[in-house]
Write an enzyme that holds these catalytic residues in place. Structure first.
Site, PDB file in Angstrom:
ATOM      1  N   ARG A 219       2.740   2.473   9.577  1.00 50.52           N
ATOM      2  CA  ARG A 219       1.949   3.197  10.587  1.00 50.52           C
ATOM      3  C   ARG A 219       2.817   3.694  11.746  1.00 50.52           C
ATOM      4  NH1 ARG A 219      -2.439  -0.670   8.975  1.00 50.52           N
ATOM      5  NH2 ARG A 219      -4.189   0.634   8.306  1.00 50.52           N
TER       6      ARG A 219
ATOM      7  N   GLN B  10     -10.376  -2.374   2.592  1.00 46.58           N
ATOM      8  CA  GLN B  10      -9.917  -3.055   3.803  1.00 46.58           C
ATOM      9  C   GLN B  10      -9.875  -2.131   5.021  1.00 46.58           C
ATOM     10  OE1 GLN B  10      -6.082  -4.050   1.758  1.00 46.58           O
ATOM     11  NE2 GLN B  10      -5.139  -3.629   3.739  1.00 46.58           N
TER      12      GLN B  10
ATOM     13  N   LEU C 110       6.595   3.044   1.584  1.00 45.17           N
ATOM     14  CA  LEU C 110       7.539   1.921   1.654  1.00 45.17           C
ATOM     15  C   LEU C 110       8.652   2.178   2.668  1.00 45.17           C
ATOM     16  CD1 LEU C 110       7.869   1.176  -2.169  1.00 45.17           C
ATOM     17  CD2 LEU C 110       6.232   0.225  -0.527  1.00 45.17           C
TER      18      LEU C 110
ATOM     19  N   HIS D 230       9.505  -3.457   3.191  1.00 45.50           N
ATOM     20  CA  HIS D 230       9.051  -3.695   1.816  1.00 45.50           C
ATOM     21  C   HIS D 230      10.250  -3.981   0.900  1.00 45.50           C
ATOM     22  CE1 HIS D 230       5.778  -0.935   3.355  1.00 45.50           C
ATOM     23  NE2 HIS D 230       5.057  -1.938   2.887  1.00 45.50           N
TER      24      HIS D 230
ATOM     25  N   ASP E 251       2.358  -9.145   9.050  1.00 43.65           N
ATOM     26  CA  ASP E 251       0.902  -9.345   8.999  1.00 43.65           C
ATOM     27  C   ASP E 251       0.664 -10.853   8.880  1.00 43.65           C
ATOM     28  OD1 ASP E 251      -0.301  -6.470   8.671  1.00 43.65           O
ATOM     29  OD2 ASP E 251       1.478  -6.546   7.430  1.00 43.65           O
TER      30      ASP E 251
ATOM     31  N   MET F 273       0.851  -1.199   0.000  1.00 38.53           N
ATOM     32  CA  MET F 273       0.000   0.000   0.000  1.00 38.53           C
ATOM     33  C   MET F 273       0.886   1.249   0.000  1.00 38.53           C
ATOM     34  SD  MET F 273      -3.439  -0.898   2.092  1.00 38.53           S
ATOM     35  CE  MET F 273      -2.821  -0.604   3.742  1.00 38.53           C
TER      36      MET F 273
HETATM   37  O1  PAF Z   1      -0.222  -5.695   3.644  1.00 38.50           O
HETATM   38  C1  PAF Z   1      -0.589  -4.807   2.853  1.00 38.50           C
HETATM   39  O2  PAF Z   1       0.131  -3.859   2.559  1.00 38.50           O
HETATM   40  C2  PAF Z   1      -1.979  -4.890   2.251  1.00 38.50           C
HETATM   41  O3  PAF Z   1      -2.889  -5.453   3.149  1.00 38.50           O
HETATM   42  C3  PAF Z   1      -2.016  -5.620   0.896  1.00 38.50           C
HETATM   43  C4  PAF Z   1      -1.595  -7.071   1.043  1.00 38.50           C
HETATM   44  C5  PAF Z   1      -1.109  -4.918  -0.096  1.00 38.50           C
HETATM   45  C6  PAF Z   1      -3.448  -5.607   0.335  1.00 38.50           C
HETATM   46  O4  PAF Z   1      -3.918  -4.308   0.181  1.00 38.50           O
END
Ligand code: PAF
Length: 294
Positions: free
Chosen positions: A194, A67, A39, A43, A157, A36
């Site tokens: 975040r 989401q 970065l 990432h 996550d 998302m």
């Molecule tokens: O983990 C994330 O950044 C998001 O939940 C994802 C997997 C890109 C889906 O929007």
């Protein structure tokens, strides 16, 4: 291979498919790292993991409205596309897929994916009831749009990773889903987009989530029961100012109750002020007799 210093930006499904088609025809292996944006090193480590296993790497950047619940941080979620593109140039990405909401959810969009199994483990789903439906829907779309051989998601996550593995299995999507290890700041705080929400005081405390899980893990090698170790960690975290959503030990694969001898995972979610942090830690079940249940 394209110049790794200049990823191609693809804002539409047609554009990313046109870019990927010749790669596929040439038999090249394609990896996707869905993000998302906003970065950070976490990432970039996923991109490096992708790069090591694929001829071509695509990163998607899309802040997925589906989401986020209405009371969550969709509007304030950090967006910094140019900075993200600059960072991606440094790690060698072939293309960046940057759809907007109209591309992903055009007028009349009417389909979402409904989930059970790891998505109903009573963890993130308990406090974020729409989260995994939104994640599964967008990830299924991304996997169909980009059609990678390999897709990499961060282990931070952890429940999301389990949900995506189940999704891919259940829908027979022809892609290998891989987790990438959590990257941490020097004090142990898991890297997250975040973390920028934390005040200076909160930032100084935030690493306690990780250190308290490490303490539980160390305690399990001694005489303490899992329940008493978790109870003590919760009390300590609350004392420091955290509001705990959950701190549990679960089976690392099913996310159901940990049976003692299988691989386990400590999982935590807690609020520090207005910021909700999550983290997790692997627990090896073997050699820990006496720790049979959560
Ligand atoms: O983990 C994330 O950044 C998001 O939940 C994802 C997997 C890109 C889906 O929007």
């Amino acid at each position: 291979m394209a110049d790794p210093a200049s990823p191609i930006c693809c804002p539409t499904v047609a554009a990313i498919r046109a870019v990927a088609a010749p790669w596929r025809e040439a038999g090249e292996r394609l990896a996707l790292v869905p993000t998302m944006g906003a970065l950070h090193e976490g990432h970039l480590s996923l991109v490096r993991q992708a790069r090591a296993q694929a001829d071509r790497v695509v990163v998607s950047i899309f802040v997925n409205p589906a989401q986020f619940a209405p009371n969550e941080d969709f509007s304030s979620y950090p967006r910094q596309l140019q900075r993200d593109l600059d960072l991606l140039e440094t790690v060698g990405v072939d293309a960046v897929f940057t759809p907007d909401a109209a591309v992903m959810y055009p007028a009349g969009f009417a389909t979402t994916i409904s989930l059970q199994g790891p998505a109903a483990a009573g963890l993130e789903d308990a406090s974020r009831p729409i989260f995994f439906n939104g994640v599964a829907t967008v990830v299924a779309k991304l996997l169909i749009q980009v059609a990678p051989d390999l897709a990499i998601f961060g282990e931070k996550d952890f429940q999301q990773l389990a949900v995506i593995k189940q999704l891919v299995l259940d829908l027979d999507l022809p892609v290998l889903v891989q987790g990438g290890p959590t990257m941490r700041e020097a004090d142990g705080l898991a890297m997250s987009s975040r973390n920028v929400y934390l005040s200076e005081t909160e930032r100084a405390l935030a690493h306690l989530l990780f250190t308290s899980m490490q303490k539980i893990k160390a305690g399990m090698a001694g005489a303490g029961t899992v329940a008493s170790l978790i109870e003590a960690a919760v009390a300590e975290l609350e004392q420091a100012g955290f509001r705990i959503d959950y701190l549990v030990l679960r089976d690392a694969v099913t996310l159901g109750q940990w049976q003692g001898q299988s691989a386990g995972r400590l999982l935590v979610a807690a609020w520090l002020g207005k910021t909700r942090l999550i983290d997790n830690l692997a627990i090896d079940g073997r050699g820990l007799p006496g720790h049979s249940k959560e």
